[in-house]
Design an enzyme around this catalytic site. Structure first.
Site, PDB file in Angstrom:
ATOM      1  N   HIS A  43       0.817  -1.207  -0.057  1.00 43.12           N
ATOM      2  CA  HIS A  43      -0.095   0.235   0.027  1.00 43.12           C
ATOM      3  C   HIS A  43       0.908   1.244   0.077  1.00 43.12           C
ATOM      4  O   HIS A  43       0.746   2.196  -0.820  1.00 43.12           O
ATOM      5  CB  HIS A  43      -0.988  -0.083   1.303  1.00 43.12           C
ATOM      6  CG  HIS A  43      -1.771   1.182   1.605  1.00 43.12           C
ATOM      7  ND1 HIS A  43      -2.982   1.370   1.024  1.00 43.12           N
ATOM      8  CD2 HIS A  43      -1.476   2.376   1.933  1.00 43.12           C
ATOM      9  CE1 HIS A  43      -3.349   2.360   1.363  1.00 43.12           C
ATOM     10  NE2 HIS A  43      -2.459   3.168   1.718  1.00 43.12           N
ATOM     11  N   GLU A  44       2.003   1.374   0.599  1.00 44.22           N
ATOM     12  CA  GLU A  44       2.486   2.466   0.982  1.00 44.22           C
ATOM     13  C   GLU A  44       3.531   2.671  -0.534  1.00 44.22           C
ATOM     14  O   GLU A  44       3.757   3.728  -0.774  1.00 44.22           O
ATOM     15  CB  GLU A  44       3.737   2.363   2.179  1.00 44.22           C
ATOM     16  CG  GLU A  44       2.874   2.295   3.394  1.00 44.22           C
ATOM     17  CD  GLU A  44       1.992   3.042   3.735  1.00 44.22           C
ATOM     18  OE1 GLU A  44       2.214   4.392   3.339  1.00 44.22           O
ATOM     19  OE2 GLU A  44       0.706   3.064   4.586  1.00 44.22           O
TER      20      GLU A  44
END
Length: 291
Positions: A144-145
């Protein structure tokens, strides 16, 4: 809510310093000396508006390290740290970006990514994340990051914030000039901005600033859906990200320092000023993806 908007607050603080400096230098008086100079005001607003946002962006990684107490993993000290670095490296290669700096910080479950440039960003995870999630769930959070970085979300947010800042500066001074002209009608002896202009611009800077923050937060919430989908794509399936979000929804997620809260994984506030959608909405959006 107290730690959600350091990026926004920082660039407003920078913008405030620039505005105070230009006021002390007499720029406001120049803009209104012989009626409001709209062309000069537009240029002034662009410089101040984007100046605050860009300076905040350039400061973002340094501020994140300092405020969260991030320890960079230059030489992994254990298997977990080696695995985190390798996971970030693998996802960065898949996403076609340069290897970010990788760090770890003490705290409840959370993670963030920040930095002004795709190829020199920072990904950091908390000790609480490692202790409360499976490797697969942590992997999804890291994905996600990395997706945030690959999507250029920090730059996008800076551009949006810059546009909002520009409108705030421009409109507050137009309204301030209009109020000041109304209060001083019939007074032909005074020139330059009066007390009505000074007070109105300050008040409108604050009021319009809140409106701008709501708009910026809305855009931030849309990015979270894209980053969730990006994590699913990097992992080749969506279930790990769904599991990670579900686990985050059941634990106390850390409140990140404000400078990187908009890039963090936490969610569930679901209010106008929230940078993240509710966890339930994010899970529902993932469930609708194919694969």
């Amino acid at each position: 809510m107290k730690r959600i908007f350091l990026f926004i607050l920082t660039n407003f603080a920078v913008m405030a310093v620039l505005l105070i400096s230009t006021r002390l230098l007499g720029v406001d008086r120049f803009l209104t000396a012989n009626g409001l100079n709209m062309t000069a005001l537009a240029g002034f607003s662009l410089i101040i508006g984007f100046g605050g946002a860009i300076i905040s962006l350039l400061m973002s990684k340094t501020m994140a390290k300092m405020s969260a107490g991030v320890r960079l993993i230059n030489q992994p000290q254990n298997q977990d740290e080696a695995w985190i670095v390798e996971t970030v490296r693998r996802f960065a290669n898949q996403a076609g970006i340069g290897m970010p700096e990788v760090g770890i910080f003490e705290g409840d479950p959370n993670a963030f990514a920040t930095g002004a440039f795709k190829n020199s960003a920072l990904v950091a995870v908390s000790t609480g994340l490692l202790q409360n999630m499976t490797h697969e769930e942590v992997e999804a959070v890291i994905g996600h990051e990395v997706a945030h970085i690959a999507n250029g979300d920090m730059v996008t947010m800076t551009l949006i914030q810059g546009v909002m800042n520009t409108f705030v500066v421009f409109l507050s001074r137009v309204i301030g000039f209009a109020v000041d002209s109304f209060l001083r009608r019939g007074d032909s002896e005074s020139s330059g901005p009066g007390i009505g202009y000074m007070i109105t611009t300050v008040v409108m800077d604050i009021v319009l600033g809140f409106v701008a923050a709501i708009i910026v937060a809305w855009f931030s919430r849309q990015r979270e859906f894209r980053a969730d989908a990006g994590a699913a794509q990097l992992m080749g399936r969506k279930q790990p990200m769904i599991n990670a979000l579900a686990r985050l929804g059941g634990v106390h997620t850390a409140e990140l320092p404000k400078s990187m809260a908009a890039m963090g994984i936490a969610g569930g506030i679901g209010k106008l000023f929230s940078t993240h959608p509710p966890i339930e909405e994010r899970i529902a959006a993932l469930q609708q993806l194919k694969g």
